[in-house]
Design a protein around this motif. Structure first.
Motif, short mmCIF file in Angstrom:
data_model
loop_
_atom_site.label_atom_id
_atom_site.label_comp_id
_atom_site.label_asym_id
_atom_site.label_seq_id
_atom_site.Cartn_x
_atom_site.Cartn_y
_atom_site.Cartn_z
N ARG A 84 0.40 -1.00 -0.08
CA ARG A 84 0.25 0.21 0.13
C ARG A 84 0.50 1.38 -0.11
O ARG A 84 2.19 1.87 0.46
N GLY A 85 0.58 2.09 -0.95
CA GLY A 85 1.19 3.79 -1.12
C GLY A 85 0.10 4.39 -0.96
O GLY A 85 -0.24 4.75 0.79
N GLY A 86 -1.04 5.23 -1.34
CA GLY A 86 -1.92 6.17 -0.87
C GLY A 86 -2.65 5.20 -1.35
O GLY A 86 -4.26 5.95 -0.46
N HIS A 93 -6.06 -3.21 -5.01
CA HIS A 93 -4.68 -4.56 -4.89
C HIS A 93 -4.22 -3.79 -3.87
O HIS A 93 -3.19 -4.76 -3.49
N SER A 94 -4.20 -2.82 -3.15
CA SER A 94 -3.51 -2.83 -1.86
C SER A 94 -3.58 -3.68 -0.88
O SER A 94 -3.65 -3.07 1.01
N THR A 95 -5.09 -3.87 -0.37
CA THR A 95 -5.57 -4.95 1.27
C THR A 95 -5.99 -6.39 0.51
O THR A 95 -5.70 -6.11 -1.65
N PHE A 429 -5.65 -0.03 -21.65
CA PHE A 429 -6.70 0.36 -21.28
C PHE A 429 -4.78 1.13 -20.03
O PHE A 429 -4.38 1.60 -20.48
N TYR A 430 -5.47 2.23 -19.70
CA TYR A 430 -4.29 2.86 -18.19
C TYR A 430 -4.93 1.51 -17.18
O TYR A 430 -6.10 1.83 -16.54
N LEU A 431 -4.06 1.59 -16.57
CA LEU A 431 -3.69 0.91 -15.76
C LEU A 431 -4.42 1.39 -14.28
O LEU A 431 -4.66 0.51 -13.79
C1 LIG Z 1 -9.35 10.12 -7.06
C2 LIG Z 1 -8.14 9.52 -7.46
C3 LIG Z 1 -7.77 10.71 -8.49
C4 LIG Z 1 -7.17 10.13 -9.27
N1 LIG Z 1 -6.30 11.15 -10.52
C5 LIG Z 1 -4.86 10.19 -11.43
C6 LIG Z 1 -4.77 11.59 -12.58
O1 LIG Z 1 -5.53 12.85 -11.57
N2 LIG Z 1 -3.90 11.06 -12.90
C7 LIG Z 1 -3.64 10.06 -13.25
O2 LIG Z 1 -2.71 9.12 -13.33
N3 LIG Z 1 -4.19 9.04 -12.00
C8 LIG Z 1 -5.08 9.36 -11.19
N4 LIG Z 1 -5.22 8.24 -10.85
C9 LIG Z 1 -5.00 6.97 -10.40
C10 LIG Z 1 -4.21 6.25 -9.85
O3 LIG Z 1 -2.58 7.09 -9.59
C11 LIG Z 1 -3.94 4.70 -9.08
O4 LIG Z 1 -5.42 4.71 -8.82
C12 LIG Z 1 -2.64 5.08 -8.37
O5 LIG Z 1 -2.88 3.18 -8.28
C13 LIG Z 1 -2.67 5.26 -6.91
O6 LIG Z 1 -1.84 4.83 -6.45
P1 LIG Z 1 -1.60 4.97 -4.41
O7 LIG Z 1 -0.21 4.66 -4.16
O8 LIG Z 1 -3.02 5.63 -3.74
O9 LIG Z 1 -2.09 3.24 -4.81
P2 LIG Z 1 -2.58 2.53 -4.03
O10 LIG Z 1 -3.52 1.15 -3.28
O11 LIG Z 1 -1.17 2.18 -2.64
O12 LIG Z 1 -1.65 1.62 -5.11
C14 LIG Z 1 -1.78 0.72 -5.78
C15 LIG Z 1 -0.81 -0.02 -7.00
O13 LIG Z 1 0.35 -0.02 -7.03
C16 LIG Z 1 1.03 -0.83 -5.97
N5 LIG Z 1 1.61 0.01 -5.08
C17 LIG Z 1 2.26 0.84 -4.19
N6 LIG Z 1 2.70 1.66 -3.20
C18 LIG Z 1 3.85 1.05 -4.00
C19 LIG Z 1 5.07 1.07 -3.88
N7 LIG Z 1 5.64 1.82 -2.99
N8 LIG Z 1 5.49 0.34 -4.44
C20 LIG Z 1 5.50 -1.25 -5.05
N9 LIG Z 1 4.54 -1.00 -5.50
C21 LIG Z 1 3.19 -0.07 -4.94
C22 LIG Z 1 -0.13 -1.55 -5.16
O14 LIG Z 1 0.68 -2.72 -4.68
C23 LIG Z 1 -1.35 -1.79 -6.50
O15 LIG Z 1 -0.77 -2.44 -6.51
C24 LIG Z 1 -6.58 8.57 -9.25
C25 LIG Z 1 -7.37 8.02 -8.70
C26 LIG Z 1 -8.15 8.18 -7.68
C27 LIG Z 1 -8.26 7.32 -7.17
#
Ligand SMILES: Cc1cc2nc3c(=O)[nH]c(=O)nc-3n(C[C@H](O)[C@H](O)[C@H](O)COP(=O)(O)OP(=O)(O)OC[C@H]3O[C@@H](n4cnc5c(N)ncnc54)[C@H](O)[C@@H]3O)c2cc1C
Length: 477
Positions: A84-86, A93-95, A429-431
């Motif tokens: 879990r990152g954000g 996927h982060s839980t 698709f955009y991952l």
């Molecule tokens: C409200 C919202 C707005 C968004 N706006 C945009 C946008 O403007 N542009 C854009 O491109 N995307 C956007 N997104 C999509 C966003 O980029 C993805 O949801 C992204 O996966 C979020 O990253 P996270 O670290 O918060 O997620 P998490 O749920 O923590 O992780 C996402 C994935 O990355 C993996 N991961 C997390 N941290 C790490 C780490 N440190 N090392 C390795 N793997 C890791 C996790 O296992 C999981 O598979 C948005 C998403 C949301 C919910």
């Protein structure tokens, strides 16, 4: 801590005895949470209210050593493992249920080398953490547009925001990453060290290890920018999209925009009551440069037709980054998103979008059409794993709703829309905008095309047992 019953990554039940867990806890600087811990309930929740999972262990990491300890523990005991990152993964996927979460959210430090224009970001930082630190030094790193999103998931999947056409995707500006791999080693990936891993990290998600630190290239940007937000009546969606298509083709790289189709929220204090509940089509975007030049360059977007309302204004970059924050509350709503990169926005595609927009089941949902060109398109497609670079438009369909009873209709709506758009099966698709539907291996193969074989080989090299499997998964080749 009691003995714990857990789930292995192959779905088998495992019992971990008390003394083993105590030993793990004693090796971590951060807390090791389980279902009886006070902070557990808060810590297990992720952004998407559709995802309600109960990991058995949450390792709240404070530094890279904590991550190494937790990865080694998960691997040694074959645990189902989520990173879990954000916490903003739309697919959740982060839980996980019954497994272990490595939670990096406390690792959110950002340091800026102003002179070198280089920024170091820990693996649990959010966009807000990075934007505040970089803007304090008069700099920016291109990222996404909702401030509590995690830098980690965003970067590993690509990263599309208001600076893309000028300076590229977030992953295009990654200089290096410190990665804890499945064998518990910490390595640095860059153009010169482990270049294969570095290639894969830029666009193929969290498949290859835990990134504890990202190093980005930054650019100078003054705090004040021009932000355009013009709302038109939803009945003019077709006309607005056709105009948007023509305008985008010749707009300067400083401009990055989107067209958003949705409904003005009833009760919104930002809109006059007579507009509440009305379908709208909005052109929104930012100019990365001086306010005066931005206002001038974006004026055609304001002159087109008579809008319902025009919120365009000079604002700060930090505020522009938060413009949509309130629309995506954490935990309160259910979210199911899908996307498709299109080479062109044809009239047929616009007709399909207009048709489905009229049948959106939830007033909180929407369709976004993003033009992507400039620096994104100029980069060589083989430069990194990211799929979709040469497409001019990204269609992003977001179902956002409140009640469980409405799940089926809201999950079906984006799926039907994308499948109608994708008539010939084309387009990736955009991952980062994908929900669980896209997880099958065949879809991943299709998405990455000829890059998929290379990704499988890199996965095999760095994660041969698929320890990092809770992501848009690439199987070890
Ligand atoms: C409200 C919202 C707005 C968004 N706006 C945009 C946008 O403007 N542009 C854009 O491109 N995307 C956007 N997104 C999509 C966003 O980029 C993805 O949801 C992204 O996966 C979020 O990253 P996270 O670290 O918060 O997620 P998490 O749920 O923590 O992780 C996402 C994935 O990355 C993996 N991961 C997390 N941290 C790490 C780490 N440190 N090392 C390795 N793997 C890791 C996790 O296992 C999981 O598979 C948005 C998403 C949301 C919910």
């Amino acid at each position: 801590m009691p003995a714990l019953h857990m789930m292995s990554h192959t779905g088998q039940a495992i019992t971990l005895p008390h003394d083993l867990l105590q030993k793990l806890a004693s090796h971590l600087r951060g807390a090791l949470l389980h279902q009886e811990s006070e902070e557990y309930e808060h810590a297990r929740q992720v952004w998407n209210g559709l995802i309600n999972k109960h990991p058995t262990l949450i390792a709240c990491c404070h530094d890279q050593n904590d991550v190494i300890t937790a990865v080694n523990f998960a691997r040694t005991h074959n645990l189902l493992l989520a990173i879990r990152g954000g916490g903003h993964s739309v697919a959740g996927h982060s839980t996980c249920d019954g497994g272990m979460v490595i939670d990096l959210s406390r690792m959110n430090h950002v340091s800026v080398d102003q002179a070198a224009r280089v920024v170091h970001v820990e693996g649990g930082a959010t966009l807000a953490d990075m934007d505040q630190a970089t803007q304090a030094a008069g700099l920016v790193v291109p990222a996404g547009a909702v401030s509590d999103t995690g830098i980690a998931g965003l970067t590993l999947g690509g990263g599309i925001g208001w600076l893309r056409n000028l300076w590229g995707l977030t992953c295009d500006n990654l200089l290096s990453a410190d990665v804890v791999t499945a064998d518990g080693q910490c390595i640095t990936a860059s153009h010169t060290e482990h270049p294969d891993l570095f290639w894969a990290l830029r666009g193929a998600g969290g498949n290859f290890g835990v990134v504890t630190r990202f190093t980005f290239r930054a650019y100078p940007l003054k705090p004040d920018v021009w932000f355009t937000a013009v709302y038109h009546d939803g009945r003019h969606m077709k006309e607005v999209l056709q105009f948007y298509r023509e305008y985008s083709a010749t707009a300067p790289d400083e401009i990055s925009t989107a067209t958003v189709c949705g409904q003005i929220p009833p009760g919104s204090k930002d809109f006059p009551p007579e507009l509440h509940g009305r379908p709208y089509v909005m052109i929104v975007g930012m100019y990365a440069g001086s306010v005066e030049k931005g206002q001038q360059a974006m004026q055609p977007l304001r002159d087109f037709r008579q809008p319902l309302i025009d919120f365009s204004k000079a604002t700060t970059y930090l505020e522009a980054q938060q413009y949509f924050d309130e629309d995506y509350p954490a935990g309160e709503l259910r979210y199911y998103w899908k996307s498709l990169f299109l080479a062109e926005l044809t009239d047929d595609a616009i007709d399909t979008l207009v048709d489905h927009a009229s049948r959106q089941p939830s007033p909180l949902s929407g369709i976004e059409i993003l033009y992507s060109g400039g620096a994104v398109a100029r980069q060589d497609d083989d430069a990194c794993a990211f799929a979709g670079r040469k497409a001019s438009f990204l269609i992003f369909v977001e179902s956002n709703w409140k009640e469980t009873r409405d799940n089926d209709a809201n999950i079906a709506w984006p799926c039907n829309l994308i499948s109608d758009l994708q008539k010939g099966g084309e387009g990736s698709f955009y991952l980062n905008f994908s929900s669980a539907f896209e997880e099958q291996e065949s879809t991943m193969r299709h998405n990455y095309g000829k890059k998929y074989q290379k990704l499988m080989a890199i996965k095999k090299r760095y994660d041969p047992t698929n320890l990092f499997r809770l992501n848009q998964n690439i199987k070890p080749g």
